[in-house]
Design a protein around this motif. Sequence first.
Motif, PDB file in Angstrom:
ATOM      1  N   GLU A 138       0.750  -1.105   0.238  1.00 19.18           N
ATOM      2  CA  GLU A 138       0.402  -0.373  -0.119  1.00 19.18           C
ATOM      3  C   GLU A 138       0.858   1.425   0.067  1.00 19.18           C
ATOM      4  O   GLU A 138       0.992   2.617  -1.019  1.00 19.18           O
ATOM      5  CB  GLU A 138      -0.793  -0.108   1.521  1.00 19.18           C
ATOM      6  N   THR A 139       1.783   0.820   0.699  1.00 15.88           N
ATOM      7  CA  THR A 139       2.600   2.260   1.050  1.00 15.88           C
ATOM      8  C   THR A 139       3.539   2.589  -0.218  1.00 15.88           C
ATOM      9  O   THR A 139       4.151   3.657  -0.908  1.00 15.88           O
ATOM     10  CB  THR A 139       3.470   2.408   1.794  1.00 15.88           C
TER      11      THR A 139
ATOM     12  N   ASP B  98       1.177   4.030  -2.578  1.00 15.11           N
ATOM     13  CA  ASP B  98       1.030   5.959  -3.018  1.00 15.11           C
ATOM     14  C   ASP B  98       2.657   6.042  -3.053  1.00 15.11           C
ATOM     15  O   ASP B  98       2.472   7.508  -3.434  1.00 15.11           O
ATOM     16  CB  ASP B  98       1.145   5.698  -1.229  1.00 15.11           C
ATOM     17  N   TRP B  99       3.830   5.791  -2.487  1.00 19.10           N
ATOM     18  CA  TRP B  99       4.822   6.565  -3.646  1.00 19.10           C
ATOM     19  C   TRP B  99       4.484   6.735  -5.240  1.00 19.10           C
ATOM     20  O   TRP B  99       5.506   7.730  -5.881  1.00 19.10           O
ATOM     21  CB  TRP B  99       6.431   6.194  -2.835  1.00 19.10           C
TER      22      TRP B  99
ATOM     23  N   ARG C 254       1.926   6.277  -6.865  1.00 17.06           N
ATOM     24  CA  ARG C 254       1.047   7.473  -7.193  1.00 17.06           C
ATOM     25  C   ARG C 254       1.947   9.096  -6.964  1.00 17.06           C
ATOM     26  O   ARG C 254       1.378  10.074  -7.857  1.00 17.06           O
ATOM     27  CB  ARG C 254      -0.472   7.456  -6.105  1.00 17.06           C
ATOM     28  N   CYS C 255       2.422   9.404  -5.987  1.00 18.25           N
ATOM     29  CA  CYS C 255       3.074  10.285  -5.731  1.00 18.25           C
ATOM     30  C   CYS C 255       3.777  10.806  -6.798  1.00 18.25           C
ATOM     31  O   CYS C 255       3.952  11.944  -7.855  1.00 18.25           O
ATOM     32  CB  CYS C 255       3.820  10.466  -4.463  1.00 18.25           C
TER      33      CYS C 255
END
Length: 598
Positions: free
Chosen positions: A380-381, A384-385, A387-388
């Motif tokens: 998940e993390t 997130d990175w 997508r950032c």
Amino acid sequence: MHFIAFSALATALMSSETLPVLLTSDLLLRLAGEVTYLRGLAYANEGRVGEIAIQDGVLVAHVRGTETYTVRLDTEKPGLSYDCTCPVGDEVRFCKHCVAVGLVWLMARGESLALTPRPLPAEPPMDRVRAFLEQQDAETLRTLLLAEAEANENLRERLLLRDAAGGADAASLKRLRAAIDRATTIPDFIDYDEAASYAGVLDEMVDAIASFAETNPAAAIELAEHALWQVEEAIQSVDDSDGMVGDVLRGLQEIHLNLCTHVRPDPAALAQRLFEGEMRSEFDTFYGAAESYGELLGEAGLTEYRRLASAAWDRLPALGPGERDENAGTRRWTLTKIMERLAKLTGSLEEQVAVHSRDLSGPQAFLKIAELYREAGNHETAMDWARCGLDAFPSHLDQGLRRFMADEHHRRGEHERAMELVWPVFERHPHLAEYQLLKEHADRSGAWTPWRERALARMREHATQRTAGMIPLPGRAPDERSELVRVFLWERDTEAAWREAQEGGCSAELWLQLARVREEEHPDDALAVYVRAVDRVLVQTGDRAYAEAVKLLPRVRETMGRAGQDFSAYLASLRDAHKRRRKLMEMIDRFEQRPVRR
């Protein structure tokens, strides 16, 4: 096909019928000329020829030169034909690499060689030299050596290095350091032909340091470091294509590590020198010192090394998306690599992320952090990175980030979302590599057929857009379908590739590739391509253009044979059309004199 592989030094079991008696050293000498023949002989004797393979009378081997080149010697009548991937071979000349392969094969069979166009002495020259020297008294030998040392700078430096290495006191250290300085000071650029001789001097320097270290290892550590920086400076004035001076650098680093292992210098002082050296070097001297010297540094040394690196790291500005550090140059890259390795040594995910987060100027940093979290099992993390990263660079279409996220969506069974990520990459760059990426992901969901149709439609649309409004250049053929041709060739649909080329054109390189795959079944098609290519090249003048045209003639000849056409008539017409080009006529003469190439 069956290949017979054999070592260049173990071919005695070959049958005498393996190749026709056509291949002789006299023929090699005639084709190459004296100078090239002797260079090829040197290559053969130096062991530069790798394993040789024989296929239907064709010798194939790799030869180590400035790069590794591939040589083919073909013995089909009426004589020897040849091909080499080196620049000289590209100019359709018989090069030293071809000579070397032929000579190695002949020597392995015990054939007599034309080692030189001049008569050989009855005895090997060095045996004669040795016998002569053994007959001289000490004074005569000193006189001879002094005279040669006065005339030969390399010999003089070698003698001085040996002299300086003979002691262990401060005076010897001073003389050896001065000898190192002389050996590594280069007044003029050293070209390729002289590089081996110069590397020999540096090898002598390395040996002198090793000899000195036997009696004074602590002082030799400083000498090795001094020599490393001197050689780094010198190598910039040497054509080190064969890497011999680079080998000296690696040898000095090995000596340095061995000496430090033996002497065990102060860890903090060693850490400082290693860190400063790694930051200073332009040739990876002491690269990865925290790992390679880790056992020697111990906790105290690594602590000092980390303190120095962290202090330098803190002085670097953090970078956000799109920002640049105009003043850092290669220093930032080197320091980043140091901090990455230090963080990795701790095993701390947070430290590794912190290092990569310091420079978020490009999408690759986001990708690296996402990969770290994925490796740690935190998907998940990781997403997130990723997508950032996409949000930070919306117009970049970074393939790495999109592939990463697509893989994650595939892992979750979200195949359509994966395709939504990779399609924009192809849509913007409808080329073969992006087409292959698209197929790779579509295959994972079993949906390649509709995506393929969409992709081919986009490629045709792109080809039309690219050429719309363009004014055709005189003498330049259209090439709008080049990418489609590449795709169909990759898919091994040669008929579709040919149709695209016929309808919209493609690059000259692709036309030749198409001709090769159509020669056997469609010789008339292939012949038209080859003849057109010769004409296109000869619109230009100069040796390069002439060599390129002549290199096409074997394909024209072979394809005309398949098509039942008269090659001699074609060659006569080519001569007549370009009879004023003397250099071209000479190249065609050489082409006609050499054997037919398969």
